[in-house]
Design an enzyme around this catalytic site. Structure first.
Site, short mmCIF file in Angstrom:
data_model
loop_
_atom_site.label_atom_id
_atom_site.label_comp_id
_atom_site.label_asym_id
_atom_site.label_seq_id
_atom_site.Cartn_x
_atom_site.Cartn_y
_atom_site.Cartn_z
N CYS A 50 -4.97 -6.33 9.53
CA CYS A 50 -5.52 -6.04 8.20
C CYS A 50 -5.24 -7.18 7.22
O CYS A 50 -5.94 -7.32 6.22
CB CYS A 50 -4.94 -4.73 7.67
SG CYS A 50 -3.14 -4.72 7.53
N ARG A 52 -4.79 -10.61 8.27
CA ARG A 52 -5.17 -11.95 8.73
C ARG A 52 -6.12 -11.88 9.91
O ARG A 52 -6.10 -10.92 10.70
CB ARG A 52 -3.92 -12.76 9.11
CG ARG A 52 -3.20 -12.28 10.35
CD ARG A 52 -1.98 -13.13 10.67
NE ARG A 52 -0.97 -13.03 9.63
CZ ARG A 52 -0.57 -14.04 8.86
NH1 ARG A 52 -1.10 -15.24 9.01
NH2 ARG A 52 0.36 -13.85 7.95
N GLN A 118 1.90 -7.49 17.01
CA GLN A 118 0.47 -7.80 16.92
C GLN A 118 0.16 -9.13 17.60
O GLN A 118 -0.89 -9.28 18.22
CB GLN A 118 0.06 -7.82 15.44
CG GLN A 118 0.13 -6.44 14.80
CD GLN A 118 0.06 -6.48 13.28
OE1 GLN A 118 0.48 -7.45 12.65
NE2 GLN A 118 -0.44 -5.41 12.68
N GLY A 187 4.22 15.30 -0.39
CA GLY A 187 3.10 14.37 -0.49
C GLY A 187 2.65 13.98 0.91
O GLY A 187 3.40 14.12 1.88
N ASP A 190 -0.10 7.32 1.65
CA ASP A 190 0.31 6.16 2.46
C ASP A 190 1.83 5.97 2.44
O ASP A 190 2.44 5.68 3.48
CB ASP A 190 -0.37 4.89 1.96
CG ASP A 190 -1.88 4.92 2.21
OD1 ASP A 190 -2.31 5.71 3.06
OD2 ASP A 190 -2.60 4.16 1.54
N THR A 192 4.21 8.19 1.86
CA THR A 192 4.85 9.25 2.64
C THR A 192 4.68 9.01 4.12
O THR A 192 5.61 9.23 4.91
CB THR A 192 4.26 10.62 2.27
OG1 THR A 192 4.43 10.85 0.87
CG2 THR A 192 4.96 11.74 3.03
#
Length: 422
Positions: A50, A52, A118, A187, A190, A192
């Site tokens: 997300c 690069r 990654q 909640g 993102d 949480t």
């Protein structure tokens, strides 16, 4: 062959551009083969996250514009529109870049560990696609070893620098037995999700997720073997929680001091650790005044994160020193590979001279010539052939006044006079 690292990242391109040049995981094999088929690269790997998109290539020629053109064509973008966002590194610059990426030195969060996984996935994909050659395969293996060394020899990843990770880190300091503890997450956004992920990785005993929309709570809790409840059910479950972390966008308080106080009586004064990551707050500030409650706000965590970030920056300097040394180590290996062809040619020529001289000598022996004379001729002939080229080089260098070439030939053939004087 030339090495090239070409791409864009969170520093050079906005998300609107990054998402247009991202590669879908299920399309990477096809993209890699298409890149090699385009003729610009001899071997290649693609790292796409997300933050690069990067192409690592062994070029047949030093023309890197063909790679840029391919990247634009593949994503149906004009190369000229893409160019302002791109960076490129060649040779040792490319080696240094991938080492820094894998070590987390080029990440949005300094030292974050996910990028190494990654990079490993990018290597595995290229290996599966058959687009790795000797140089890139060795480069990735070297990269993994260096990233491990950086993690081992520095504290680049020791201190949490995200609010989610810092919250879980504090929980681990207060409760040494997390597998026996229950966490209540308020909640389902993102932040949480990151907290839940970190808690799950630490082996938390039980997870409860509370959210205004019960379906979202269920979706998050199910991924981590948790239990979902609605916000209205929090008072009924609060007493079960050793850890409470709230991160909603609610404009109103969700937990009051009175509710937490009543819960403490139910828990028989067993301590509770609470973190309020929301702005405005989800937990009433007066909760901090209750005995047996440890309440932290997002501002408290920011102070911790800033201190930890300074620690990581100091570790990053150590990491850069390790990488500088390891870049040179890898380039030394590359130079050896490049010299291998010359060494092989030199050996083949020498062997051809030997075989020719030996065949001539054997023929003379068959014709009855004196063996001692044949051996002298064989030795003299081989000596003359083997020293002809360096002697010619020395004469030419001397005639031109080329001191550097003279020194090089002397060093190569160890012509310092030592060990041969009689």
């Amino acid at each position: 062959m030339s090495l090239l690292a070409l791409g864009l990242n969170h520093r050079t391109a906005p998300v609107a551009v990054r998402e247009r040049v991202a590669f879908a995981p299920d399309g990477l094999n096809t993209a890699l083969r298409d890149l090699l088929a385009s003729g610009g690269a001899h071997e290649a790997a693609i790292l796409s996250t997300c933050n690069r998109t990067e192409l690592y290539c062994g070029l047949k020629e030093t023309d890197d514009q063909r790679i840029t053109q391919w990247l634009g064509d593949y994503h149906q973008l004009r190369a000229t529109d893409l160019q302002p966002y791109l960076y490129q590194h060649t040779e040792q610059g490319a080696v240094r870049h991938i080492l820094r990426v894998a070590a987390g030195l080029d990440s949005m969060v300094l030292g974050e560990p996910q990028i190494l996984g990654q990079v490993k996935t990018a290597y595995q994909t290229a290996n599966s696609a058959g687009t790795l050659g000797t140089i890139l395969d060795r480069l990735f293996q070297h990269t993994f070893a260096v990233a491990k060394q950086v993690r081992t020899d520095t504290r680049i990843g020791a201190s949490p620098v995200s609010v989610a990770f810092a919250a879980v880190g504090l929980a681990k300091q207060i409760f040494a037995d997390l597998p026996k503890r229950t966490a209540l997450l308020i909640g389902a956004g993102d932040t949480t999700e990151l907290v839940v992920r970190h808690l799950h990785e630490t082996g938390i005993g039980r997870l409860i997720v509370a959210n205004r929309t019960l379906e979202r709570a269920h979706a998050l809790a199910a991924r981590f073997a948790g239990y979902a409840i609605a916000l209205e059910e929090i008072p009924s479950h609060l007493g079960e929680a050793d850890i409470v972390i709230a991160a909603t966008s609610s404009p109103n308080l969700l937990l009051t001091a009175a509710q937490v106080g009543a819960c403490l009586k139910q828990r028989r004064r067993r301590p509770m650790f609470m973190v309020d990551l929301a702005v405005p707050r989800d937990i009433e500030a007066a909760v901090a005044d209750l005995d047996d409650v440890y309440l932290y706000t997002v501002d408290d965590l920011k102070d911790i994160i800033q201190e930890n970030l300074r620690s990581r920056q100091a570790a990053a300097q150590q990491a850069e020193e390790i990488i500088a040394h390891q870049v040179e180590h890898f380039m030394g290996w590359v130079r050896v590979q490049e010299s291998a062809a010359g060494i092989s040619l030199l050996r083949r020529r020498a062997e051809a001279m030997r075989d020719e001289a030996l065949a001539r000598a054997l023929g003379q022996l068959e014709r009855g010539k004196n063996p001692a004379e044949v051996l002298r001729m064989l030795a003299d002939g081989l000596t003359n052939k083997l020293i002809h080229t360096p002697c010619a080089g020395l004469r030419e260098a001397a005639a031109r006044g080329d001191a550097d070439m003279l020194d090089s030939i002397k060093r190569l053939y160890q012509l310092d006079g030592k060990g041969f004087d009689r």
